[in-house]
Design an enzyme around this catalytic site. Structure first.
Site, PDB file in Angstrom:
ATOM      1  N   GLU A   1      20.359  -7.519 -11.003  1.00 55.49           N
ATOM      2  CA  GLU A   1      19.849  -8.747 -11.060  1.00 55.49           C
ATOM      3  C   GLU A   1      20.501 -10.016 -11.431  1.00 55.49           C
ATOM      4  OE1 GLU A   1      16.851  -9.487  -9.582  1.00 55.49           O
ATOM      5  OE2 GLU A   1      16.168  -7.575  -9.337  1.00 55.49           O
TER       6      GLU A   1
ATOM      7  N   SER B   1     -19.401  -5.005  17.284  1.00 54.62           N
ATOM      8  CA  SER B   1     -20.709  -5.634  17.412  1.00 54.62           C
ATOM      9  C   SER B   1     -21.273  -6.004  16.264  1.00 54.62           C
ATOM     10  CB  SER B   1     -21.348  -4.206  18.060  1.00 54.62           C
ATOM     11  OG  SER B   1     -21.263  -4.219  19.269  1.00 54.62           O
TER      12      SER B   1
END
Length: 648
Positions: A75, A345
């Site tokens: 990092e 539906s």
């Protein structure tokens, strides 16, 4: 060339002087209180704490050196030498990204990432970037490197698990101080992209990321090549459970809470302004667990099929339970709020409400047979009924709804005009821009489960539109109320017509409707102890159920993330999950069906034909009508009142 170099050096010097001045100014500002910042505590509907991200804050000396070194190597390798911004890394990243035309490299330091984590959301506006930069400088001016690194490791996201101690226990069942090199290098890879690099989501990608991290550790002299090889080849055993929670779906509810929190304008976007947050939710823990248990009961654990469900109180809009998938540790994608799928539906109740509003009744008939609808420009549409089953005779709206007849639905849709359903959907809270297509009646367009829950709540709430919500109240860390949900209701549908529709929807599990085919929910009829309005829906890739009464509304979806075809068993499974969960919630509770409005009457009719019951009829059902529209004449005469749709 010399002038360019000279101007460049002068520019850098001026920049350093300006940065130094800003740094000194930041040093003079009050010291930030960061140990309680970025903390939040979530409470259920009994005010019991069910989640908190700051419970296991540990000191840097309680974290494995392997984890610390792995994090620094991947990092921010220059963490201890910069003052918050790694300018050389920024210039390198700019060069690489400009040359490639893509964003291949980032240059955020640990200090910058920590500053970003102190905000509730991650806006990418210039205003936010300036705020984050200012916070980064303040962090660097008031805290030493060890304190910043400690804060970062205690707040970073490891795949929905915040903080290294929580993550270590979640993934490996041990404290962070006991992590070995293999475990540390695996965990250090998750924060970059939890959905890609969590070993519980995609172990292959996680191993690729682990290799990159171990290589970076070798390059930065934290380990040697032999250490790297041994760590990379170690077989890791993942726990994937939170010792404080037995639920594998609870984090979906938490994620939905945080998503809703970001939309509340009265909540400061920076945790530094609140000292942390206490969030009081509408979660009913027992119902959440029941939903999860029923899901696991009916779904094959070796099957990749997913499921999402939401249960709310229709009158208040309180979201009592929510799951966006089967197991958060394996997939953090929240299908309940973020996925859009065809709803099949389950769109039909809104079509039939519009039909009732436009003069149809439960006895209105259309012939259902194989039909091709012809349109202009030689366009045609040939919908099919489930199982390719047709009565080849006129059937009532009540029967069409109970059987989920597609031919009847499309005929109704075209008779009313396709815009009618679009407008009705907007009225009940569907915000997606629906297209007025013939297939809209069969739910061909994609909507989210939460959007459909909002729409169905209007039917469950007798025509009043409400706002489904997970958060009841938010306080700052000192108990000051920052937000409290204020209930608002808007009457958008006719109560009497909604009553007629709800009565029709209660026939989907009625044996009175067994005829040439079966009602869609007849297979769960034996489990039904209350009266419900229910509608199922299915496409080739999706199955849904929505059902409700005055006290509860639950919607559930199942399907595959890759749109693999589903089968009848999948549809039956979610019906069972739905009925078991709803029945468990209502057990020992007083419930009642809707009161019949004064302008509504019931008539005993043949359920399929819709005609008044005759002496030779063996089937009968009570259907409800707005006074004056109940059947008093034969269907032959009734059909003459409604123009027929040309069949081809």
């Amino acid at each position: 060339m010399n002038k360019i170099i000279r101007f460049g050096l002068i520019g850098i010097l001026i920049g350093l002087i300006i940065y130094g001045g800003i740094y000194l100014y930041a040093k003079a500002t009050p010291k930030l209180s960061i140990n309680s910042a970025n903390s939040f505590y979530l409470y259920d509907d009994s005010n019991e704490l069910f989640s908190g991200n700051n419970d296991d804050w540990i000191g840097l000396n309680e974290i494995s050196d392997h984890l610390i070194n792995a994090t620094l190597a991947i990092e921010d390798k220059n963490f201890y030498s910069h003052q918050g911004f790694d300018f050389l890394r920024i210039l390198k990243a700019l060069y690489v990204n400009i040359k490639s035309g893509k964003k291949l490299q980032g240059a955020s330091t640990i200090s910058q990432q920590y500053a970003k984590n102190l905000f509730l959301d991650f806006d990418k506006t210039w205003e936010r970037k300036i705020e984050e930069a200012w916070l980064t400088i303040r962090l660097e001016s008031h805290y030493d490197k060890e304190e910043i690194l400690e804060g970062y490791l205690n707040t970073i996201n490891y795949g929905g698990i915040f903080g290294i101690e929580n993550a270590s226990k979640y993934y490996f069942g041990k404290s962070a101080k006991d992590l070995n090199l293999a475990e540390s290098s695996m965990l250090a890879g998750i924060p970059k992209s939890p959905n890609n690099y969590s070993p519980l989501v995609n172990e292959e990608k996680a191993k690729e990321r682990q290799y990159i991290i171990l290589s970076a550790m070798v390059k930065n002299d934290y380990i040697n090549q032999a250490d790297m090889n041994e760590a990379y080849e170690e077989d890791l055993i993942y726990i994937g459970k939170n010792e404080k929670s037995k639920s594998s779906t609870l984090m979906y509810y938490q994620d939905a809470v945080m998503n809703e929190l970001k939309s509340i304008k009265s909540i400061p976007n920076s945790f530094l302004k609140t000292g942390g947050l206490k969030i009081y939710t509408n979660l009913n823990m027992e119902t959440q667990m029941n939903m999860e248990e029923n899901m696991n009961k009916y779904l094959d654990e070796n099957n990749a099929i997913q499921m999402a469900g939401i249960m709310i109180e229709p009158n208040s809009g309180k979201v009592l339970a929510l799951t966006g998938g089967r197991d958060y540790s394996k997939s953090q994608f929240n299908r309940a709020i973020n996925a859009k799928r065809q709803v099949g539906s389950t769109m039909k109740p809104f079509l039939y409400y519009a039909a009732l509003e436009n003069g149809f009744t439960p006895s209105t008939t259309f012939t259902s047979s194989k039909t091709t609808f012809a349109f202009s420009e030689n366009k045609t549409y040939s919908p099919q009924n489930f199982g390719d089953t047709y009565p080849d005779k006129p059937i009532s709206m009540a029967a069409a709804l109970a059987y989920s007849d597609n031919i009847y639905a499309v005929k109704t849709h075209l008779f009313l005009g396709e815009e009618t359903l679009v407008n009705t959907a907007k009225r009940v809270g569907i915000d997606t821009d629906l297209k007025p297509l013939p297939s809209l009646a069969l739910g061909s367009q994609e909507l989210s489960l939460m959007e459909m829950i909002k729409a169905y709540a209007t039917l469950a709430n007798e025509g009043y539109k409400i706002t489904p919500h997970l958060i009841n109240k938010v306080e700052d860390i000192n108990g000051n109320i920052l937000y409290e949900f204020k209930e608002t209701k808007e009457n958008v549908l006719n109560k009497s017509i909604v009553y007629v529709l709800n009565e029709m929807l209660s026939n989907c599990y009625s044996s009175n409707f067994i005829d040439y085919t079966y009602p869609t929910c007849i297979n769960i009829a034996a489990k039904v102890s209350q009266k419900y309005a229910v509608k199922t829906g299915s496409t080739d890739t999706d199955n849904l159920v929505f059902g409700y009464n005055k006290d509860i509304l639950m919607g559930i979806w199942t399907g595959y993330d890759d749109n693999k075809l589903t089968n009848t068993t999948d549809g039956n499974n979610i019906k069972n999950v739905w009925i078991d969960t709803v029945e468990q919630y209502l057990k020992n509770k007083e419930t009642s069906w809707y009161n019949m409005p004064n302008n509504v009457v019931g008539s005993l009719v043949n359920p399929v034909s819709g005609e008044l019951i005759g002496s030779n009829d063996t089937k009968k059902a009570m259907l409800y009508y707005i006074k004056g529209t109940e059947p008093s004449i034969s269907n032959q005469e009734l059909d003459n009142l409604i123009p027929t749709i040309k069949e081809e």
